[in-house]
Design a protein around this motif. Structure first.
Motif, mmCIF file in Angstrom:
data_model
loop_
_atom_site.group_PDB
_atom_site.id
_atom_site.type_symbol
_atom_site.label_atom_id
_atom_site.label_comp_id
_atom_site.label_asym_id
_atom_site.label_seq_id
_atom_site.Cartn_x
_atom_site.Cartn_y
_atom_site.Cartn_z
ATOM 1 N N ILE A 198 0.862 -1.113 -0.028
ATOM 2 C CA ILE A 198 0.094 0.023 -0.018
ATOM 3 C C ILE A 198 0.780 1.439 0.104
ATOM 4 C CG2 ILE A 198 -1.703 1.266 1.410
ATOM 5 C CD1 ILE A 198 -2.703 -1.454 2.529
ATOM 6 N N VAL A 199 0.600 2.260 -0.976
ATOM 7 C CA VAL A 199 1.120 3.585 -0.803
ATOM 8 C C VAL A 199 0.119 4.673 -1.245
ATOM 9 C CG1 VAL A 199 2.715 5.216 -2.267
ATOM 10 C CG2 VAL A 199 3.295 2.600 -2.138
ATOM 11 N N TYR A 200 0.193 5.286 0.070
ATOM 12 C CA TYR A 200 -0.876 6.540 0.088
ATOM 13 C C TYR A 200 -0.250 7.870 0.082
ATOM 14 C CZ TYR A 200 -4.158 9.674 2.022
ATOM 15 O OH TYR A 200 -5.116 10.640 2.098
ATOM 16 N N ALA A 201 -0.635 8.884 -0.294
ATOM 17 C CA ALA A 201 0.044 10.123 -0.037
ATOM 18 C C ALA A 201 -1.071 11.109 -0.448
ATOM 19 C CB ALA A 201 1.220 10.401 -1.118
ATOM 20 N N ASN A 202 -1.013 12.203 0.386
ATOM 21 C CA ASN A 202 -1.863 13.374 0.052
ATOM 22 C C ASN A 202 -1.205 14.617 0.105
ATOM 23 O OD1 ASN A 202 -4.017 14.914 0.040
ATOM 24 N ND2 ASN A 202 -5.251 14.165 1.911
ATOM 25 N N GLU B 30 -4.194 13.654 -4.471
ATOM 26 C CA GLU B 30 -4.265 12.324 -3.801
ATOM 27 C C GLU B 30 -4.043 11.201 -4.396
ATOM 28 O OE1 GLU B 30 -7.164 10.765 0.084
ATOM 29 O OE2 GLU B 30 -8.148 10.766 -2.301
ATOM 30 N N GLN B 31 -3.215 10.106 -3.969
ATOM 31 C CA GLN B 31 -2.829 9.247 -4.579
ATOM 32 C C GLN B 31 -2.802 7.976 -3.807
ATOM 33 O OE1 GLN B 31 0.559 8.229 -8.019
ATOM 34 N NE2 GLN B 31 1.600 8.143 -6.279
ATOM 35 N N VAL B 32 -3.402 6.925 -4.309
ATOM 36 C CA VAL B 32 -3.452 5.740 -3.625
ATOM 37 C C VAL B 32 -3.206 4.588 -4.671
ATOM 38 C CG1 VAL B 32 -4.826 3.800 -2.270
ATOM 39 C CG2 VAL B 32 -5.431 6.371 -2.035
ATOM 40 N N ILE B 33 -2.177 3.700 -4.015
ATOM 41 C CA ILE B 33 -1.683 2.500 -5.099
ATOM 42 C C ILE B 33 -1.656 1.229 -3.941
ATOM 43 C CG2 ILE B 33 0.150 1.608 -6.314
ATOM 44 C CD1 ILE B 33 1.388 4.243 -6.746
ATOM 45 N N VAL B 34 -2.564 0.223 -4.325
ATOM 46 C CA VAL B 34 -2.599 -0.717 -3.683
ATOM 47 C C VAL B 34 -2.334 -2.093 -4.565
ATOM 48 C CG1 VAL B 34 -4.215 -2.295 -2.409
ATOM 49 C CG2 VAL B 34 -4.550 0.276 -2.321
ATOM 50 N N ASP C 15 11.473 -16.433 -7.529
ATOM 51 C CA ASP C 15 10.154 -16.414 -7.614
ATOM 52 C C ASP C 15 9.436 -15.900 -8.680
ATOM 53 O OD1 ASP C 15 10.052 -17.602 -4.826
ATOM 54 O OD2 ASP C 15 10.249 -15.454 -4.090
ATOM 55 N N LEU C 16 8.396 -16.211 -9.277
ATOM 56 C CA LEU C 16 7.430 -15.894 -10.199
ATOM 57 C C LEU C 16 6.293 -15.334 -9.538
ATOM 58 C CD1 LEU C 16 7.626 -18.539 -12.972
ATOM 59 C CD2 LEU C 16 9.038 -16.434 -12.764
ATOM 60 N N LEU C 17 5.943 -14.141 -10.184
ATOM 61 C CA LEU C 17 4.927 -13.114 -9.491
ATOM 62 C C LEU C 17 3.827 -12.897 -10.417
ATOM 63 C CD1 LEU C 17 7.214 -10.252 -8.062
ATOM 64 C CD2 LEU C 17 6.893 -12.501 -6.857
ATOM 65 N N ALA C 18 2.726 -12.740 -10.009
ATOM 66 C CA ALA C 18 1.277 -12.215 -10.747
ATOM 67 C C ALA C 18 0.469 -11.551 -9.920
ATOM 68 C CB ALA C 18 0.812 -13.460 -11.476
ATOM 69 N N GLY C 19 -0.044 -10.512 -10.430
ATOM 70 C CA GLY C 19 -1.184 -10.079 -9.585
ATOM 71 C C GLY C 19 -1.645 -8.743 -10.127
ATOM 72 N N GLY C 20 -2.267 -7.756 -9.451
ATOM 73 C CA GLY C 20 -2.912 -6.469 -9.770
ATOM 74 C C GLY C 20 -2.437 -5.223 -8.978
ATOM 75 N N ARG C 21 -2.296 -4.049 -9.677
ATOM 76 C CA ARG C 21 -2.084 -2.931 -9.077
ATOM 77 C C ARG C 21 -3.219 -1.870 -9.049
ATOM 78 N NH1 ARG C 21 2.602 -2.192 -11.379
ATOM 79 N NH2 ARG C 21 3.495 -3.358 -9.611
ATOM 80 N N TYR C 22 -3.836 -1.534 -7.890
ATOM 81 C CA TYR C 22 -4.957 -0.558 -8.031
ATOM 82 C C TYR C 22 -4.517 0.657 -8.005
ATOM 83 C CZ TYR C 22 -8.784 2.178 -6.202
ATOM 84 O OH TYR C 22 -9.626 3.024 -5.786
ATOM 85 N N TRP C 23 -5.127 1.680 -8.804
ATOM 86 C CA TRP C 23 -4.457 2.918 -8.668
ATOM 87 C C TRP C 23 -5.802 3.844 -8.334
ATOM 88 C CZ3 TRP C 23 0.432 4.975 -9.763
ATOM 89 C CH2 TRP C 23 1.437 3.969 -10.302
ATOM 90 N N HIS C 24 -5.721 4.887 -7.521
ATOM 91 C CA HIS C 24 -6.716 5.972 -7.387
ATOM 92 C C HIS C 24 -6.111 7.352 -7.419
ATOM 93 C CE1 HIS C 24 -10.037 8.287 -5.751
ATOM 94 N NE2 HIS C 24 -9.223 8.783 -4.858
ATOM 95 N N GLN C 25 -6.407 8.209 -8.025
ATOM 96 C CA GLN C 25 -5.887 9.534 -7.998
ATOM 97 C C GLN C 25 -7.194 10.521 -8.337
ATOM 98 O OE1 GLN C 25 -3.361 9.770 -11.427
ATOM 99 N NE2 GLN C 25 -1.514 8.543 -10.524
ATOM 100 N N ASP C 26 -6.899 11.853 -7.385
ATOM 101 C CA ASP C 26 -7.712 12.795 -7.237
ATOM 102 C C ASP C 26 -7.006 14.068 -7.340
ATOM 103 O OD1 ASP C 26 -9.656 14.525 -6.771
ATOM 104 O OD2 ASP C 26 -10.726 13.320 -5.198
ATOM 105 N N VAL D 299 -7.220 -0.611 -12.627
ATOM 106 C CA VAL D 299 -6.353 -1.799 -12.237
ATOM 107 C C VAL D 299 -5.581 -2.096 -13.324
ATOM 108 C CG1 VAL D 299 -6.276 -4.161 -11.183
ATOM 109 C CG2 VAL D 299 -8.108 -2.315 -10.440
ATOM 110 N N ASP D 300 -4.361 -2.426 -12.802
ATOM 111 C CA ASP D 300 -3.164 -2.939 -13.676
ATOM 112 C C ASP D 300 -2.945 -4.361 -13.518
ATOM 113 O OD1 ASP D 300 -3.176 -0.728 -15.388
ATOM 114 O OD2 ASP D 300 -1.302 -0.003 -14.300
#
Length: 270
Positions: free
Chosen positions: A74-78, A107-111, A134-145, A178-179
């Motif tokens: 989780i990365v959050y910044a205001n 405002e930015q949120v990256i989960v 390790d091999l990785l797979a997943g998703g990265r949710y972005w919110h920007q305001d 979501v990426d």
């Protein structure tokens, strides 16, 4: 009839990390069709964090059972700030001035959420110590305001004639996407209690953003043991780039920015 007992599953282990990311930001963005350059250093970002609320939060958690891992980051910044500007000219006939202020609330949120699977482990043929891949797979949710406003005033004097005016412009936008991503992680145990970790992933693929990529490299070391729990420290460097856009003309929102800088934190094992 012969009875068989199932082999017990490995126990789950957990780590929780709180960290600080000290990034430079460079690139460009557009809010409702108005384009802006993005160029900020860590000092500028820190000085404009909004301390009237939670200014920032960064954490990483991972659960491991044998070769399987589940993780979350989780990365959050205001950020908020304003800047005044003024310019004047004094000629023989025309005397003019231009001034105003620009304010930004961002405002930015990256989960990030995903899983990893250890596909190989053994003695490192190049460096000392043992290595795991390790091999990785997943998703990265972005919110920007983003809310950007400008108040510009101008005055022109020509002899006895004086003309002045004021204009206020504002641009605001809020987006979510979501990426998906895939990647790999290399962990090298260089000595007891010391590890070097390198991770890289790519994502987006047009499903969320056009493209995104991330590189993270850290050195981790055992600092102490408290109440039976091991606490590690770590120091490294992280780079995260994304190229996202939606809409066109007056509805365009674009964020094509690279965020990169050192990371430092502590990890609790339990």
């Amino acid at each position: 009839m012969e009875q068989r007992t199932l082999a017990p599953m490995s126990e789950w282990t957990f780590v929780f990390t709180t960290y600080g990311w000290i990034p430079w930001m460079s690139g460009n963005m557009a809010v409702r069709g108005r384009a802006f350059d993005v160029n900020a250093n860590p000092g500028e970002i820190f000085s404009h964090l909004d301390w009237s609320t939670l200014p920032a939060w960064m954490s990483y958690a991972e659960a491991r059972n044998g070769p399987v891992s589940l993780f979350n980051d989780i990365v959050y910044a205001n950020i908020t700030g304003a800047k005044n500007f003024a310019r004047a000219s004094d000629r023989q006939i025309i005397d003019s001035s231009l001034g105003g202020a620009v304010s930004v609330d961002y405002e930015q949120v990256i989960v990030e959420f995903g899983g990893a699977y250890e596909v190989w482990s053994g003695q490192n043929p190049i460096a000392t110590g043992s290595t795991s891949l390790d091999l990785l797979a997943g998703g990265r949710y972005w919110h920007q305001d983003a809310d950007i406003s400008a108040n510009v005033s101008a005055s022109v004097n020509i002899g006895d004639l004086s003309v002045s005016g004021n204009r206020v412009t504002a641009r605001s936008g809020s987006v979510d996407w979501v990426d998906p991503f895939i990647g790999a992680r290399l962990r090298n145990q260089i000595a007891p209690g010391e590890e070097i970790m390198v991770r890289a992933d790519v994502g987006g693929f047009g499903a969320g953003s056009e493209a995104s990529w991330q590189v993270l490299a850290t050195y981790n070391w055992k600092m102490c043991t408290s109440s039976g729990y091991v606490i590690d420290g770590y120091l490294g460097y992280r780079a995260l780039s994304v190229d996202y856009s939606q809409g066109s003309g007056n509805t365009e929102y674009k964020f094509d920015v690279l965020q990169q800088g050192p990371v430092i934190g502590t990890t609790l094992h339990f």
